[in-house]
Design an enzyme around this catalytic site. Sequence first.
Site, mmCIF file in Angstrom:
data_model
loop_
_atom_site.group_PDB
_atom_site.id
_atom_site.type_symbol
_atom_site.label_atom_id
_atom_site.label_comp_id
_atom_site.label_asym_id
_atom_site.label_seq_id
_atom_site.Cartn_x
_atom_site.Cartn_y
_atom_site.Cartn_z
ATOM 1 N N ARG A 155 0.824 -1.218 0.000
ATOM 2 C CA ARG A 155 0.000 0.000 0.000
ATOM 3 C C ARG A 155 0.856 1.264 0.000
ATOM 4 O O ARG A 155 0.575 2.227 -0.726
ATOM 5 C CB ARG A 155 -0.920 -0.008 1.222
ATOM 6 C CG ARG A 155 -1.972 -1.119 1.232
ATOM 7 C CD ARG A 155 -2.798 -1.045 2.508
ATOM 8 N NE ARG A 155 -3.832 -2.066 2.593
ATOM 9 C CZ ARG A 155 -3.658 -3.258 3.143
ATOM 10 N NH1 ARG A 155 -2.478 -3.578 3.665
ATOM 11 N NH2 ARG A 155 -4.647 -4.132 3.192
ATOM 12 N N ILE A 156 1.890 1.296 0.835
ATOM 13 C CA ILE A 156 2.729 2.498 0.944
ATOM 14 C C ILE A 156 3.535 2.693 -0.337
ATOM 15 O O ILE A 156 3.618 3.797 -0.875
ATOM 16 C CB ILE A 156 3.651 2.401 2.170
ATOM 17 C CG1 ILE A 156 2.821 2.323 3.457
ATOM 18 C CG2 ILE A 156 4.584 3.609 2.222
ATOM 19 C CD1 ILE A 156 3.636 1.966 4.688
ATOM 20 N N ASP A 164 9.853 -6.224 -5.927
ATOM 21 C CA ASP A 164 9.071 -6.808 -4.846
ATOM 22 C C ASP A 164 9.066 -8.322 -5.042
ATOM 23 O O ASP A 164 8.898 -8.808 -6.159
ATOM 24 C CB ASP A 164 7.634 -6.264 -4.860
ATOM 25 C CG ASP A 164 6.910 -6.490 -3.542
ATOM 26 O OD1 ASP A 164 6.906 -7.645 -3.053
ATOM 27 O OD2 ASP A 164 6.344 -5.528 -3.007
ATOM 28 N N PRO A 173 8.925 -4.495 4.715
ATOM 29 C CA PRO A 173 9.134 -4.913 6.100
ATOM 30 C C PRO A 173 10.570 -5.405 6.286
ATOM 31 O O PRO A 173 11.290 -5.644 5.311
ATOM 32 C CB PRO A 173 8.134 -6.056 6.278
ATOM 33 C CG PRO A 173 7.986 -6.612 4.900
ATOM 34 C CD PRO A 173 8.089 -5.442 3.966
ATOM 35 N N ALA A 224 11.152 2.905 6.271
ATOM 36 C CA ALA A 224 10.648 1.560 6.550
ATOM 37 C C ALA A 224 11.172 1.039 7.884
ATOM 38 O O ALA A 224 10.554 1.230 8.928
ATOM 39 C CB ALA A 224 11.017 0.624 5.401
ATOM 40 N N ARG A 225 12.334 0.384 7.869
ATOM 41 C CA ARG A 225 12.925 -0.186 9.072
ATOM 42 C C ARG A 225 14.430 0.069 9.076
ATOM 43 O O ARG A 225 15.107 -0.105 8.068
ATOM 44 C CB ARG A 225 12.661 -1.703 9.147
ATOM 45 C CG ARG A 225 11.243 -2.063 9.586
ATOM 46 C CD ARG A 225 11.048 -1.734 11.061
ATOM 47 N NE ARG A 225 9.751 -2.140 11.558
ATOM 48 C CZ ARG A 225 8.683 -1.365 11.641
ATOM 49 N NH1 ARG A 225 8.760 -0.135 11.175
ATOM 50 N NH2 ARG A 225 7.554 -1.811 12.162
ATOM 51 N N ASP A 249 14.255 8.114 8.315
ATOM 52 C CA ASP A 249 13.220 8.295 9.337
ATOM 53 C C ASP A 249 13.264 7.152 10.343
ATOM 54 O O ASP A 249 12.490 7.130 11.294
ATOM 55 C CB ASP A 249 11.836 8.365 8.681
ATOM 56 C CG ASP A 249 10.748 8.723 9.679
ATOM 57 O OD1 ASP A 249 10.904 9.747 10.379
ATOM 58 O OD2 ASP A 249 9.762 7.975 9.788
ATOM 59 N N GLU A 259 17.556 2.693 17.024
ATOM 60 C CA GLU A 259 16.752 3.860 17.376
ATOM 61 C C GLU A 259 15.986 3.757 18.687
ATOM 62 O O GLU A 259 15.543 4.768 19.231
ATOM 63 C CB GLU A 259 15.745 4.155 16.270
ATOM 64 C CG GLU A 259 14.615 3.147 16.166
ATOM 65 C CD GLU A 259 13.650 3.470 15.033
ATOM 66 O OE1 GLU A 259 12.445 3.542 15.299
ATOM 67 O OE2 GLU A 259 14.093 3.655 13.882
ATOM 68 N N HIS A 281 11.363 8.761 13.312
ATOM 69 C CA HIS A 281 10.309 7.800 12.984
ATOM 70 C C HIS A 281 8.926 8.465 12.989
ATOM 71 O O HIS A 281 7.987 7.998 13.635
ATOM 72 C CB HIS A 281 10.328 6.626 13.970
ATOM 73 C CG HIS A 281 9.948 5.316 13.335
ATOM 74 N ND1 HIS A 281 10.655 4.170 13.519
ATOM 75 C CD2 HIS A 281 8.929 4.994 12.507
ATOM 76 C CE1 HIS A 281 10.097 3.175 12.852
ATOM 77 N NE2 HIS A 281 9.048 3.654 12.219
#
Length: 330
Positions: free
Chosen positions: A155-156, A175, A207, A234-235, A259, A264, A296
């Site tokens: 979705r993002i 992907d 993810p 993302a991560r 971000d 973190e 974040h």
Amino acid sequence: MMKFIAFNVREDEEKYFAQWEKETGNEVLRLPEMLDMTSVEKTKGFDGVLALQTGTYPSEMFAEFKKFGVKVFSIRNVGVDNVDLDAAKENGIVVTNVPAYSPNAIAEFSVTQLMQLLRNTTIFRNKVAKQDFRWAPYVGRELRSLTVGVIGTGRIGRAAINIYRGFGAKVIAYDLYPNPELKEQGIYVDSYDELFSQADVITLHMPATPNDHHLVNSEILNKMKDGSYIINTARGALVDTKALISALKSGKLAGAALDTYENESDIFNHDLSGKKIDDPIFKELLALDNVLVTPHIAFYTETAVENMVLISLNSAKSVCEDGTASTIVK
């Protein structure tokens, strides 16, 4: 009446919890503290537990949940990489998440950060503060002239693709599970190597899994075009920060917007004003004027916060009432 307990509750979430209590007649105890083995005792007597944190949830807490009669663990975010799903299953605890609270919030933020990098806004902000109003040599770049590589087309990622296309940029993507509609458009490349070598910008919308730890490393960075950009909303674990810093200092990368950061949990969403940050890698990042670091906050809009609270509460309620929910993490 059902009783839930929510951890890591911020002031901006409070009104949505109160709204849900009033509308459903159920009770939610809200706590600002983290959920760990020192606070898990407080879950005794509650039907469900809600939480939101970037740090790892202890695996042992699920055995405590079972002992205390907790039926569901509902996280107020998408990612479950910090949840031991096997331990939850072993103890009969249902885990739910919020699969999509506001894809546009994160997608818009990622593009906003890239635009700042392309126009050197941090450098010019620092120059203006010193009353240096000269332009050269910091000429900007136009997004419409660049190729953007999107990793992750959920979705993002799809929301980001639409925005980048609106600017006129060429978009390519990778992907493991291609979107059929995008596949028909011929947007996908066959490998990470192809994506990183062809793109001027890499934006991460995937993810984190053990297989993708430090996906962005020195080897892959060397395959990128000189003067390219990395955007990570993302991560943090997806990026080898030391390798990233080296690429930024050498000029291989023109800039990066982060971000999220791999270490973190002890920094982001904490007030460390006047305190020493005992993380030399993070301090090195902050010192670079071609890096944008944010704590974040890509998700952090009114729409997203409301959805995160209400969807997680309704998921927990559904599990307790019906034994199932559309947001159960398999």
